[in-house]
Every structure is written in C-alpha cells, then in structure tokens.
Design a protein around this motif. Sequence first.
Motif, short mmCIF file in Angstrom:
data_model
loop_
_atom_site.label_atom_id
_atom_site.label_comp_id
_atom_site.label_asym_id
_atom_site.label_seq_id
_atom_site.Cartn_x
_atom_site.Cartn_y
_atom_site.Cartn_z
N GLY A 240 28.79 48.41 53.64
CA GLY A 240 29.05 47.10 54.24
C GLY A 240 29.64 46.15 53.21
N ARG A 241 29.12 46.22 51.98
CA ARG A 241 29.69 45.42 50.90
C ARG A 241 31.15 45.80 50.66
NH1 ARG A 241 27.12 46.86 46.04
NH2 ARG A 241 28.57 45.48 45.03
N PHE A 242 31.46 47.09 50.76
CA PHE A 242 32.83 47.56 50.59
C PHE A 242 33.74 46.93 51.65
CE2 PHE A 242 35.95 50.66 52.19
CZ PHE A 242 36.79 50.74 51.09
N ALA A 243 33.30 46.94 52.90
CA ALA A 243 34.10 46.36 53.98
C ALA A 243 34.29 44.86 53.80
CB ALA A 243 33.44 46.66 55.33
N MET A 244 33.23 44.16 53.39
CA MET A 244 33.32 42.71 53.18
C MET A 244 34.25 42.39 52.01
SD MET A 244 31.64 41.21 55.52
CE MET A 244 31.50 39.57 54.87
N ALA A 245 34.18 43.19 50.94
CA ALA A 245 35.05 42.96 49.78
C ALA A 245 36.51 43.18 50.16
CB ALA A 245 34.65 43.87 48.63
N LYS A 246 36.78 44.21 50.95
CA LYS A 246 38.15 44.48 51.38
C LYS A 246 38.68 43.34 52.26
CE LYS A 246 41.64 47.34 51.73
NZ LYS A 246 42.53 47.63 50.63
N VAL B 259 57.49 36.22 50.29
CA VAL B 259 56.56 36.13 49.17
C VAL B 259 55.57 37.29 49.36
CG1 VAL B 259 54.74 34.78 48.09
CG2 VAL B 259 56.79 33.65 48.94
N GLU B 260 55.46 38.10 48.32
CA GLU B 260 54.55 39.25 48.35
C GLU B 260 53.43 39.02 47.34
OE1 GLU B 260 56.02 43.51 48.68
OE2 GLU B 260 55.30 43.42 46.59
N VAL B 261 52.20 39.04 47.81
CA VAL B 261 51.03 38.79 46.95
C VAL B 261 50.13 40.03 47.00
CG1 VAL B 261 49.03 37.32 46.53
CG2 VAL B 261 51.13 36.32 47.42
N THR B 262 49.76 40.53 45.82
CA THR B 262 48.86 41.67 45.70
C THR B 262 47.61 41.21 44.97
OG1 THR B 262 50.72 43.20 45.61
CG2 THR B 262 48.59 44.02 44.82
N VAL B 263 46.44 41.50 45.56
CA VAL B 263 45.16 41.12 44.97
C VAL B 263 44.37 42.40 44.73
CG1 VAL B 263 43.05 39.78 45.28
CG2 VAL B 263 45.20 38.93 46.20
N GLN B 264 43.78 42.53 43.52
CA GLN B 264 43.02 43.72 43.16
C GLN B 264 41.66 43.33 42.60
OE1 GLN B 264 45.65 45.46 40.29
NE2 GLN B 264 46.79 46.60 41.83
N ASP B 265 40.68 44.19 42.86
CA ASP B 265 39.32 43.99 42.33
C ASP B 265 38.64 45.34 42.29
OD1 ASP B 265 37.18 42.59 41.28
OD2 ASP B 265 36.46 41.86 43.20
N SER C 45 32.39 53.44 41.19
CA SER C 45 33.11 52.19 41.46
C SER C 45 34.45 52.52 42.13
CB SER C 45 33.34 51.40 40.18
OG SER C 45 34.15 52.13 39.29
N ILE C 46 34.90 51.60 42.96
CA ILE C 46 36.14 51.80 43.70
C ILE C 46 37.07 50.63 43.41
CG2 ILE C 46 37.15 51.92 46.00
CD1 ILE C 46 34.72 53.30 46.99
N ASP C 47 38.33 50.95 43.11
CA ASP C 47 39.34 49.92 42.91
C ASP C 47 39.92 49.56 44.28
OD1 ASP C 47 39.05 49.91 40.14
OD2 ASP C 47 40.47 51.56 39.90
N LEU C 48 39.81 48.29 44.62
CA LEU C 48 40.33 47.79 45.90
C LEU C 48 41.62 47.02 45.65
CD1 LEU C 48 37.02 46.41 47.39
CD2 LEU C 48 38.08 48.59 47.87
N SER C 49 42.56 47.17 46.55
CA SER C 49 43.82 46.46 46.42
C SER C 49 44.37 46.18 47.82
CB SER C 49 44.81 47.31 45.63
OG SER C 49 46.05 46.65 45.56
#
Length: 175
Positions: A66-72, A144-150, A164-168
């Motif tokens: 659920g945290r994964f879905a919320m972070a995405k 305008v293209e914006v990429t966000v990663q965490d 850990s999973i890299d989200l983008s």
Amino acid sequence: LHLVDRVNAMDLDLRRKTHKSAGTAVRWLARGICVARRARSGSLSVEMAFAVTAFLVLAVGSYDFGRFAMAKASLSSAARAGAIYGIQDLSTTTDAAGIEQAARLDAGDSTLSVSSRQVCICATGGEAPCGGACNDGLSVPVYVEVTVQDTLDFMFSYPGVPQSIDLSTTNQLRY
C-alpha cells in the motif's frame, strides 16, 4: 447433538470391552485414545497461533505494498504539478528550478530527484527544433516534460522482491 451421544456411547462401550478381556497394554492404549479425544483445549490455541501469524504476515505485506501504491501516486502528482508550473508561459518552460520546487512542494518531500526539459514534438511524430515548423507547415508545439524519481524501502524483505524499489514517473504537458 446425536453425534456427540454416539461418540460417548462408543467410548463407554470401548472401555467396557477393554476392561473385560484385554491386557494392560490394550487398556493403556484405550485410555490414551479416550483422553486424547477429550483433550481439545490446546488445539484451539495452536490453530489461533497459526491464524494470527498468517493474518499478521498478510497485514504487514498489504501495508508495505500500500505504501508502494501511495508513493507512486505521490510521484505522479508531483510530476504533474511540476509540468503545470512549466506550462504557465514560454519563459517557465525552461525554468528548471521553479519546476523542481513545484514538484517537491506538491510531494512534500525535499529529497526527490526532479528533472525537466522543454520538448518540441510535431503531430507527425518525432522531436523537432523548437521555434521551427513541422512538415505540415504548422509551428512546432512546445511541451514540458517532468520526471520525478525516488526510492522506496520496504519494512521487511519478501521473497522475489528487492529490499528497495526505485520509482520513477514522467508527465508531459503541452504549452
């Protein structure tokens, strides 16, 4: 209720037969079976322990995913907020610092990696130089293209899933 009466009657019958004709070994075995059949109080505790353990594993796993879905979803919203800031006017399409700030404010996280760029794409496909014209004679639209990663760290390790999973996520809006 009839089944319980039958079992009790069979138990009494077994006791009578073993007392009359059997030796001590058979009597001991018969008593052990009767006692084991009646001793059910511990089985509920064992079943409850298994059920609670399974429930906790499922609950923790659900919480982590659920945290994964919320972070995405948060990253997607941040990328959109950055792109919305970028399409305000032509000067903000290249304002990388402003786009980054807007994305980080939307996510409420100052550790995000935010990158942005101005892209010009013709309707026929493919990038074209900004300020020019497309093959159809129309001016090249600016995006305008914006990429966000965490990175998301799970609370526990799961089989087949990295710790850990890299989200983008990337969002592209037209000016």
